[in-house]
Design a protein around this motif. Structure first.
Motif, PDB file in Angstrom:
ATOM      1  N   ARG A 174       0.827  -1.207   0.000  1.00 21.32           N
ATOM      2  CA  ARG A 174       0.000   0.000   0.000  1.00 21.32           C
ATOM      3  C   ARG A 174       0.864   1.261   0.000  1.00 21.32           C
ATOM      4  NH1 ARG A 174      -5.401   1.093   0.990  1.00 21.32           N
ATOM      5  NH2 ARG A 174      -5.857  -1.055   1.611  1.00 21.32           N
ATOM      6  N   CYS A 175       2.036   1.206   0.618  1.00 22.49           N
ATOM      7  CA  CYS A 175       2.965   2.336   0.548  1.00 22.49           C
ATOM      8  C   CYS A 175       3.343   2.631  -0.904  1.00 22.49           C
ATOM      9  CB  CYS A 175       4.244   2.036   1.326  1.00 22.49           C
ATOM     10  SG  CYS A 175       4.068   1.943   3.113  1.00 22.49           S
ATOM     11  N   GLY A 178      -0.576   3.402  -2.792  1.00 25.50           N
ATOM     12  CA  GLY A 178      -1.487   4.337  -2.151  1.00 25.50           C
ATOM     13  C   GLY A 178      -2.880   3.759  -1.973  1.00 25.50           C
ATOM     14  N   ASP A 179      -3.840   4.633  -1.667  1.00 24.64           N
ATOM     15  CA  ASP A 179      -5.202   4.199  -1.359  1.00 24.64           C
ATOM     16  C   ASP A 179      -6.176   4.389  -2.511  1.00 24.64           C
ATOM     17  OD1 ASP A 179      -4.303   3.695   1.235  1.00 24.64           O
ATOM     18  OD2 ASP A 179      -4.779   5.734   1.897  1.00 24.64           O
ATOM     19  N   ASP A 247       5.650   4.845   3.749  1.00 24.50           N
ATOM     20  CA  ASP A 247       4.760   5.980   3.942  1.00 24.50           C
ATOM     21  C   ASP A 247       4.364   6.052   5.416  1.00 24.50           C
ATOM     22  OD1 ASP A 247       2.788   7.872   4.009  1.00 24.50           O
ATOM     23  OD2 ASP A 247       1.460   6.869   2.570  1.00 24.50           O
ATOM     24  N   CYS A 250       0.700   5.568   5.988  1.00 28.69           N
ATOM     25  CA  CYS A 250       0.045   4.428   5.337  1.00 28.69           C
ATOM     26  C   CYS A 250      -0.928   3.748   6.289  1.00 28.69           C
ATOM     27  CB  CYS A 250       1.100   3.429   4.861  1.00 28.69           C
ATOM     28  SG  CYS A 250       0.417   1.921   4.146  1.00 28.69           S
ATOM     29  N   SER A 254       1.314   1.740   8.963  1.00 29.54           N
ATOM     30  CA  SER A 254       1.769   2.777   9.878  1.00 29.54           C
ATOM     31  C   SER A 254       1.635   2.297  11.320  1.00 29.54           C
ATOM     32  CB  SER A 254       0.969   4.060   9.688  1.00 29.54           C
ATOM     33  OG  SER A 254      -0.405   3.839   9.964  1.00 29.54           O
TER      34      SER A 254
END
Length: 257
Positions: A174-175, A178-179, A247, A250, A254
């Motif tokens: 996902r880093c 992204g979303d 990220d 993230c 995270s």
């Protein structure tokens, strides 16, 4: 665990490699790899994972074999058209090596079931064809503490990377994307086309990268290369490697530092 005499003979060319050796081959025999997607990437990846002696394989795919798959998905035959890919792929493994354990999961991995389906894996190799599944798989791998090998293919370019977002300082998939891609919006082989040999090239390289992770701590095949994105250009041919930054915001990994 000790390898039986027939297994020692079968994997003799591995065992004589100092980078693998007997300890490395035992590690592969003890491993449980879950393969998400048995198509263009999953088919050649599975061939080399099975050939490497991965002791247990779980094959996950919701699709059925289509005649248009046969140009690149080399584990399938015309007689299997219309059959679930996961089940046909599992039958291929059983024919290839009776010493391996293999399970077929006919279905799709999503947010609601990813943690349950992927639990217990030594490594997940994701070669599926949509971002929603890829992100669900990545998020669950982070939560479960499972390393992920991600491989993708578009026309004449492939991308392969190992991720360990559950480890401090390491990015997750996902880093990388992204979303914005939590949806079924990938380009497709049907729309863009794909050369069969290119799928084989990327799938085999994904298997190599997965084996690199599985041998970590047991052999000297090199570091697992977490967070390194290898971009394979088929027309060149060429390969370049990019470093993916973690990220800090993230939502998948995270708070893991």
């Amino acid at each position: 665990m000790a390898l039986a005499p027939d297994r020692l003979e079968r994997f003799a060319r591995h065992i004589v490699l100092p980078e693998v050796g007997g300890a490395g081959q035992v590690a592969l025999a003890d491993a449980h790899v879950m393969l998400v997607g048995c198509g263009g990437i999953g088919s050649p990846a599975l061939q080399y994972l099975a050939a490497a002696g991965i002791g247990r394989l779980t094959l996950i795919d919701s699709d059925v074999v289509d005649i248009s798959n046969l140009q690149r998905q080399t584990i399938f035959a015309p007689s299997e058209i219309g059959k679930p890919k996961a089940e046909s792929a599992a039958e291929w493994v059983r024919r290839f090596d009776l010493g391996l354990k293999v399970d077929a999961v006919v279905g799709r991995v999503g947010i609601e079931n990813a943690a349950r389906v992927l639990s217990g894996a030594s490594l997940v190799l994701d070669g599926c064809d949509n971002f929603a599944t890829r992100l669900a798989v990545s998020d669950s791998c982070v939560k479960l503490g499972i390393p992920l090998t991600s491989a993708a293919l578009g026309r004449f370019q492939g991308q392969v990377a190992n991720f360990a977002g559950h480890l401090p300082g390491q990015p997750c998939y996902r880093c990388f994307v992204g979303d914005a891609f939590d949806a079924d919006d990938c380009d497709t082989c049907a729309a863009d086309g794909v050369l069969g040999a290119m799928a084989g090239m990327v799938g085999a390289f994904a298997a190599m990268q997965a084996i690199r992770v599985l041998l970590q701590g047991h052999a000297a095949l090199g570091e697992p290369q977490f967070g390194k994105l290898h971009v394979v250009e088929g027309l060149g041919p060429a390969m370049r490697t990019l470093t993916i930054a973690k990220d800090p915001g993230c939502k998948g990994c995270s708070g893991r530092d």
